[in-house]
Design a protein around this motif. Structure first.
Motif, PDB file in Angstrom:
ATOM      1  N   THR A  57       0.832  -1.212   0.000  1.00 11.29           N
ATOM      2  CA  THR A  57       0.000   0.000   0.000  1.00 11.29           C
ATOM      3  C   THR A  57       0.860   1.252   0.000  1.00 11.29           C
ATOM      4  O   THR A  57       0.623   2.197  -0.771  1.00 11.29           O
ATOM      5  CB  THR A  57      -0.922   0.009   1.237  1.00 11.29           C
ATOM      6  OG1 THR A  57      -1.727  -1.175   1.242  1.00 11.29           O
ATOM      7  CG2 THR A  57      -1.823   1.237   1.219  1.00 11.29           C
ATOM      8  N   ALA A  58       1.870   1.280   0.869  1.00  9.12           N
ATOM      9  CA  ALA A  58       2.741   2.451   0.946  1.00  9.12           C
ATOM     10  C   ALA A  58       3.483   2.675  -0.370  1.00  9.12           C
ATOM     11  O   ALA A  58       3.672   3.819  -0.804  1.00  9.12           O
ATOM     12  CB  ALA A  58       3.735   2.287   2.093  1.00  9.12           C
ATOM     13  N   GLY A  64      -0.453   1.224   6.221  1.00  6.18           N
ATOM     14  CA  GLY A  64       0.279   1.618   5.019  1.00  6.18           C
ATOM     15  C   GLY A  64       0.070   3.078   4.658  1.00  6.18           C
ATOM     16  O   GLY A  64       1.026   3.772   4.294  1.00  6.18           O
ATOM     17  N   ILE A  65      -1.174   3.571   4.773  1.00  4.41           N
ATOM     18  CA  ILE A  65      -1.426   4.979   4.428  1.00  4.41           C
ATOM     19  C   ILE A  65      -0.783   5.899   5.451  1.00  4.41           C
ATOM     20  O   ILE A  65      -0.278   6.973   5.103  1.00  4.41           O
ATOM     21  CB  ILE A  65      -2.939   5.239   4.299  1.00  4.41           C
ATOM     22  CG1 ILE A  65      -3.192   6.605   3.634  1.00  4.41           C
ATOM     23  CG2 ILE A  65      -3.639   5.187   5.621  1.00  4.41           C
ATOM     24  CD1 ILE A  65      -2.645   6.738   2.246  1.00  4.41           C
ATOM     25  N   ILE A  79      -0.344  13.719  -1.196  1.00  2.00           N
ATOM     26  CA  ILE A  79      -1.345  12.660  -1.013  1.00  2.00           C
ATOM     27  C   ILE A  79      -2.690  13.318  -0.729  1.00  2.00           C
ATOM     28  O   ILE A  79      -2.960  13.743   0.399  1.00  2.00           O
ATOM     29  CB  ILE A  79      -0.959  11.729   0.149  1.00  2.00           C
ATOM     30  CG1 ILE A  79       0.440  11.141  -0.078  1.00  2.00           C
ATOM     31  CG2 ILE A  79      -1.985  10.602   0.297  1.00  2.00           C
ATOM     32  CD1 ILE A  79       0.934  10.273   1.068  1.00  2.00           C
ATOM     33  N   PRO A  80      -3.546  13.444  -1.738  1.00  2.00           N
ATOM     34  CA  PRO A  80      -4.875  14.015  -1.502  1.00  2.00           C
ATOM     35  C   PRO A  80      -5.756  13.036  -0.740  1.00  2.00           C
ATOM     36  O   PRO A  80      -5.442  11.833  -0.637  1.00  2.00           O
ATOM     37  CB  PRO A  80      -5.406  14.272  -2.912  1.00  2.00           C
ATOM     38  CG  PRO A  80      -4.675  13.291  -3.771  1.00  2.00           C
ATOM     39  CD  PRO A  80      -3.323  13.104  -3.144  1.00  2.00           C
ATOM     40  N   LEU A  81      -6.860  13.516  -0.210  1.00  2.00           N
ATOM     41  CA  LEU A  81      -7.761  12.684   0.592  1.00  2.00           C
ATOM     42  C   LEU A  81      -8.291  11.504  -0.209  1.00  2.00           C
ATOM     43  O   LEU A  81      -8.385  10.378   0.304  1.00  2.00           O
ATOM     44  CB  LEU A  81      -8.915  13.533   1.131  1.00  2.00           C
ATOM     45  CG  LEU A  81      -9.942  12.792   2.002  1.00  2.00           C
ATOM     46  CD1 LEU A  81      -9.277  12.220   3.242  1.00  2.00           C
ATOM     47  CD2 LEU A  81     -11.088  13.722   2.383  1.00  2.00           C
ATOM     48  N   SER A 112      -6.945   4.105  -1.393  1.00  2.00           N
ATOM     49  CA  SER A 112      -5.885   3.118  -1.176  1.00  2.00           C
ATOM     50  C   SER A 112      -6.278   2.118  -0.094  1.00  2.00           C
ATOM     51  O   SER A 112      -5.963   0.918  -0.197  1.00  2.00           O
ATOM     52  CB  SER A 112      -4.578   3.812  -0.793  1.00  2.00           C
ATOM     53  OG  SER A 112      -4.709   4.509   0.430  1.00  2.00           O
ATOM     54  N   VAL A 113      -6.994   2.590   0.951  1.00  2.00           N
ATOM     55  CA  VAL A 113      -7.453   1.680   2.005  1.00  2.00           C
ATOM     56  C   VAL A 113      -8.495   0.716   1.449  1.00  2.00           C
ATOM     57  O   VAL A 113      -8.441  -0.500   1.690  1.00  2.00           O
ATOM     58  CB  VAL A 113      -8.027   2.472   3.196  1.00  2.00           C
ATOM     59  CG1 VAL A 113      -8.631   1.518   4.225  1.00  2.00           C
ATOM     60  CG2 VAL A 113      -6.936   3.319   3.852  1.00  2.00           C
ATOM     61  N   PHE A 114      -9.442   1.254   0.685  1.00  2.00           N
ATOM     62  CA  PHE A 114     -10.469   0.387   0.089  1.00  2.00           C
ATOM     63  C   PHE A 114      -9.836  -0.610  -0.884  1.00  2.00           C
ATOM     64  O   PHE A 114     -10.260  -1.769  -0.960  1.00  2.00           O
ATOM     65  CB  PHE A 114     -11.514   1.239  -0.653  1.00  2.00           C
ATOM     66  CG  PHE A 114     -12.571   1.810   0.251  1.00  2.00           C
ATOM     67  CD1 PHE A 114     -13.605   1.023   0.737  1.00  2.00           C
ATOM     68  CD2 PHE A 114     -12.539   3.139   0.631  1.00  2.00           C
ATOM     69  CE1 PHE A 114     -14.579   1.533   1.572  1.00  2.00           C
ATOM     70  CE2 PHE A 114     -13.502   3.674   1.465  1.00  2.00           C
ATOM     71  CZ  PHE A 114     -14.526   2.868   1.937  1.00  2.00           C
TER      72      PHE A 114
END
Length: 452
Positions: free
Chosen positions: A32-33, A386-387, A413-415, A421-423
């Motif tokens: 993710t990162a 990761g985010i 990194i926009p919202l 990325s989490v989804f």
């Protein structure tokens, strides 16, 4: 089974195998990162470029100039040349997509303050245009008054002053001129020809008479742009004023003579009206800039706007984001394989548990949901960590870039990127756990109990 029971069972199962779960989550964290940081680099470059464009005229402004000589017909005379005048300004203002049109009159002058001097470019514009350009001010105000000629200085104007006696200056030896543009008396010389002639003839003596040094005019301070001497913007070196009092001032100084930079008649006399160096046009929307430019080009004028290369820049940065995102995706694919392996191992270790669940009548869908939840939990935990890790890396990158003296946000990194990325991590986790979940569903209850 109730949904809450499934949540508790899946969380409990992961907790029982802490080391394996942590290692699998670590893979998701890295994946993710990697994706977020890689994509943020492309977004940061694109954002910084757009900000630079905004600082250098924006995305809706168009500059209109006379056609270059190579663009005109060979038979075009100076009289028939399409110049920039008030009639053209009014014509442009009538276009439905033009929000603002202002003439721009540029005048080169010599500024003197004690022993210091600097060659300046005065840009006269309408008060409406000067307000619309929304200059960031360190002090003073925008010169909107049409009654008094006052000047708004760019933040780097002071750096251009040099000591005529010692030759020292900011760009020569780092010496900051001892000048306060607001309080000190700054004089402007408009008649540069007379100034050079007087200087070349040692006090003005020339064959057949004398050349008097031109008159100096006190510059009235209006304001100063925000920024340091090393901060460059499109306006940093310019000096702005209202065009109405500037025109009146020039006509008084050069009464009966051709104003420098203005065309002359065949007999060498000045025209009754002033012609402009440029026309500043503000379009109502970026989507209409190309249409306005084409219309002006068809009229026979040369145009320029930042939108001409914005589209190509967007495509380039899109390719960069795709490549960087693809590199980061490799790590997440590896993490997905790790999730699949973890879930398969979990099924083998819990074969008897699965058989018992089936024997007592547990629904097949619940068994599938149980394993999908476990995989989803791994993706969720890994995505959240990761985010957070991505924000930390992005902060470090931007600090390093700032430490190198570069005024830009390299990683942004926009919202929407953080949330998506989490989804995506949850989706990858559940996708990786789908086939192990199907395998768990298809296990024979009796065989599972015997093997367990």
């Amino acid at each position: 089974m109730r949904f809450g029971d499934l949540l508790l069972m899946s969380a409990g199962s992961l907790w029982k195998r802490k080391v394996r779960t942590v290692l699998t989550v670590l893979g998701v964290v890295i994946g993710t990162a990697s994706i977020v940081v890689m994509v943020s680099l492309g977004l940061g470059l694109n954002r910084s470029t757009m900000q630079d464009i905004e600082n250098n005229g924006g995305l809706t402004s168009v500059e209109v100039r006379e056609a270059d000589s190579y663009m005109m017909d060979s038979g075009t005379s100076d009289k028939d040349r399409k110049r920039l005048d008030d009639e053209l300004v009014e014509t442009i203002r009538q276009h439905p997509h033009v929000a603002l049109a202002s003439p721009v009159l540029t005048v080169s002058v010599l500024a003197k303050c004690g022993a210091y001097e600097n060659y300046l470019e005065l840009q006269g514009m309408s008060g409406e245009a000067l307000e619309a350009m929304d200059f960031p001010l360190a002090g003073g105000e925008v010169p909107v008054s049409e009654e008094e000629l006052t000047f708004l200085y760019g933040n780097q104007v002071l750096a251009g002053f040099m000591n005529s006696r010692t030759g020292s200056g900011y760009w020569m030896d780092g010496t900051i001129p001892d000048i306060d543009l607001e309080k000190d008396s700054v004089f402007l010389i408009y008649d540069m020809d007379s100034y050079y002639n007087a200087s070349d003839n040692d006090g003005g003596q020339q064959q057949g008479g004398s050349v008097k040094p031109p008159k100096k005019y006190l510059a009235q301070y209006a304001g100063l742009m925000e920024g340091g001497l090393d901060t460059y913007k499109s306006y940093s070196w310019n000096v702005y004023c209202n065009i109405v009092p500037l025109e009146a001032h020039l006509k008084r100084i050069f009464r009966g003579k051709v104003i420098p930079g203005q065309p002359a008649t065949a007999s060498g006399k000045p025209y009754k009206q002033l012609y402009y160096n440029e026309i500043y046009v503000e379009v109502d929307d970026m989507e209409n800039v190309a249409e306005v430019q084409k219309w002006l080009t068809d009229l026979g004028y040369q145009t320029y706007s930042n939108t001409e290369w914005v589209d190509s820049m967007k495509k380039q940065y899109g390719y960069i984001q795709a490549v960087l995102g693809g590199i980061g995706a490799v790590s997440l694919i590896v993490a997905a394989i790790g999730i699949t392996n973890t879930m398969m191992m979990s099924i083998y270790e819990r074969t008897k548990e699965i058989g018992v669940m089936k024997v007592i009548g547990c629904d097949m869908g619940d068994i599938r949901t149980l394993f999908l939840m476990e995989a989803g939990f791994i993706g969720l935990i890994g995505g959240l960590i990761g985010i957070a890790f991505s924000f930390l890396i992005s902060l470090v990158i931007n600090r390093v870039v700032a430490g190198m003296g570069m005024e830009m946000t390299l990683s942004w990194i926009p919202l929407w990127l953080a949330v998506s990325s989490v989804f995506f991590a949850v989706f990858v986790g559940m996708a990786a756990g789908f086939f192990p979940a199907l395998r768990a569903m298809r296990l024979s209850p009796l065989a599972a109990i015997r093997r367990g």
